[in-house]
Design an enzyme around this catalytic site. Structure first.
Site, PDB file in Angstrom:
ATOM      1  CD1 TRP A  90      -2.389   1.741   0.600  1.00 28.83           C
ATOM      2  CD2 TRP A  90      -1.895   2.107   2.626  1.00 28.83           C
ATOM      3  NE1 TRP A  90      -3.487   2.976   1.124  1.00 28.83           N
ATOM      4  CE2 TRP A  90      -2.919   2.830   2.284  1.00 28.83           C
ATOM      5  CE3 TRP A  90      -1.425   2.060   4.026  1.00 28.83           C
ATOM      6  CZ2 TRP A  90      -3.333   3.811   3.265  1.00 28.83           C
ATOM      7  CZ3 TRP A  90      -2.072   2.790   4.855  1.00 28.83           C
ATOM      8  CH2 TRP A  90      -2.687   3.540   4.477  1.00 28.83           C
ATOM      9  CG  ASP A 103      -1.930  -2.581   7.706  1.00 23.31           C
ATOM     10  OD1 ASP A 103      -2.857  -2.226   8.324  1.00 23.31           O
ATOM     11  OD2 ASP A 103      -1.544  -1.759   6.755  1.00 23.31           O
ATOM     12  CE  LYS A 131     -10.355   0.680   3.287  1.00 28.06           C
ATOM     13  NZ  LYS A 131      -9.314   1.817   3.857  1.00 28.06           N
TER      14      LYS A 131
END
Length: 396
Positions: free
Chosen positions: A130, A211, A246
């Site tokens: 990311w 993560d 999310k």
């Protein structure tokens, strides 16, 4: 004073969003920004979040600061969600944690903690990873290196190369791993591969930094925690950053958690003071609202069950969209096999096309996604998938 600072280029993803908004094509498609969208293209408030907001409004009686570590019910609920209720490391009081402003805040707090431990060590991140991992960790002053992860030509994980690299990592270095739903590729490690990663960590002495931004969007809430729990249950130290953006849809509320699994209670107590000290030096006190909502949802049996159902609905919808896109590409005569898209997990996939093809599909068809070919699967809908498939086939 400020005249010495140059203007910086726009963030690639945020700049893409600006260009999309300015595009006048009524059939334009946005697959860039990483937010969940429903069939109508909205990012909805989950029903359980709406109910929790009503509950919170009725019972909140003060706006004073909360405790430095955050909403305790949120922390307890998240640790059980991530690590599993009754996990031995929780029962042994080996886990330090603070509520953080988003997963980004958690990553930065933990980067600063790593730096306090040893500012000469290296943090290893996947290639690719990311994009914001680099500034969030690198701006703390830590050195960053990459390990092989994804091969665009075969649309698969370079697992042998990855492990060969990790075997060379120095003891005490930190290896950043995506817990599930790898961003940007959507290519996840299998349970067997996680076992090999664990064995490599045990052999070399590197510290995993997991993560977890998409728990529940891959194979399920517990299934997506497999790798993280395997490491936590078999290593003395594991670092974890997690986000509620999310799976709770709490993007703008910035709700995250920074977690440190330690060897024993006394070290846990020391690390708890350290991460709270770091947070104090960055933003002083944590926000309450988003964490309070998650606290209500996770600690109410009925709401939790409804929330789990909502997460499952989002997961299955994205899974269906993957299959739909692949079938539409076939129908339109794609000269490339996109079956790998169905195997990838979560919100994102690499289409494994060239930057020139990405630019062409944007210029000719107003389909917007980043140059790496990462697309937000949740931005696809039954109404735009035909347009999308035809646009992609036209530039292959």
């Amino acid at each position: 004073m400020f005249e010495v600072l140059p203007q910086l280029p726009a963030d690639p993803i945020l700049g893409l969003s600006t260009a999309f908004k300015a595009d006048t094509n009524p059939n334009k498609i946005d697959l860039g920004v990483g937010v969940y969208k429903d069939e109508e293209g909205r990012t909805p408030i989950l029903n359980t979040v709406a109910k929790a907001q009503t509950i919170l409004l009725g019972k909140e009686d003060s706006k004073t600061y909360i405790t430095p570590q955050g909403v305790q019910g949120y922390i307890d609920g998240m640790l059980q969600l991530m690590l599993g209720k009754g996990n031995p490391v929780l029962l042994a009081d080996r886990v330090a944690a603070v509520q953080a402003p988003g997963g980004c805040g958690a990553l930065r707090i933990l980067a600063e903690l790593i730096k306090r431990c040893d500012d000469k060590l290296t943090v290893w991140v996947s290639d690719p990873t990311w994009a914001n991992h680099i500034p969030l960790i690198g701006n703390s002053g830590l050195n960053i290196e990459t390990y092989p992860y994804f091969d665009k030509d075969s649309a698969s994980i370079k697992f042998d190369a990855m492990i060969d690299c990790l075997k060379q990592v120095k003891k005490g270095d930190v290896v950043l791993l995506h817990g599930c739903c790898h961003n940007p590729t959507g290519a996840d490690l299998t349970n067997e591969q996680w076992q090999i990663v664990l064995e490599t960590a045990q052999q070399t002495g590197f510290i995993p930094f997991v993560d977890v931004a998409y728990q529940g969007f891959g194979d399920g809430l517990d299934e997506d925690a497999f790798g993280m729990r395997l490491l936590v249950n078999n290593l003395p130290e594991v670092i974890i950053a997690a986000s509620c953006s999310k799976n709770f849809g709490l993007y703008r509320e910035r709700v995250g958690i920074a977690v440190m699994v330690t060897p024993n209670t006394s070290i846990r107590q020391a690390i708890q003071t350290q991460i709270q000290s770091i947070a104090r030096g960055i933003y002083s006190m944590p926000p309450s609202y988003g964490g309070a909502l998650v606290d209500i949802i996770l600690n109410d049996e009925t709401l939790r069950a409804e929330w789990q159902s909502e997460v499952e609905d989002m997961r299955l919808r994205m899974q269906d969209l993957r299959g739909l896109l692949v079938s539409k590409l076939k129908e339109n005569g794609a000269n490339k096999d996109f079956e790998f898209v169905k195997k990838q997990k979560g919100m994102f996939s690499f289409l494994c096309i060239t930057p020139e093809q990405v630019q062409a599909v944007r210029d000719k068809h107003s389909v917007y996604f980043v140059g790496s070919s990462r697309v937000n699967i949740a931005g696809i809908s039954k109404t735009n998938v035909d347009t999308l498939a035809k646009a992609l086939v036209s530039v292959l």
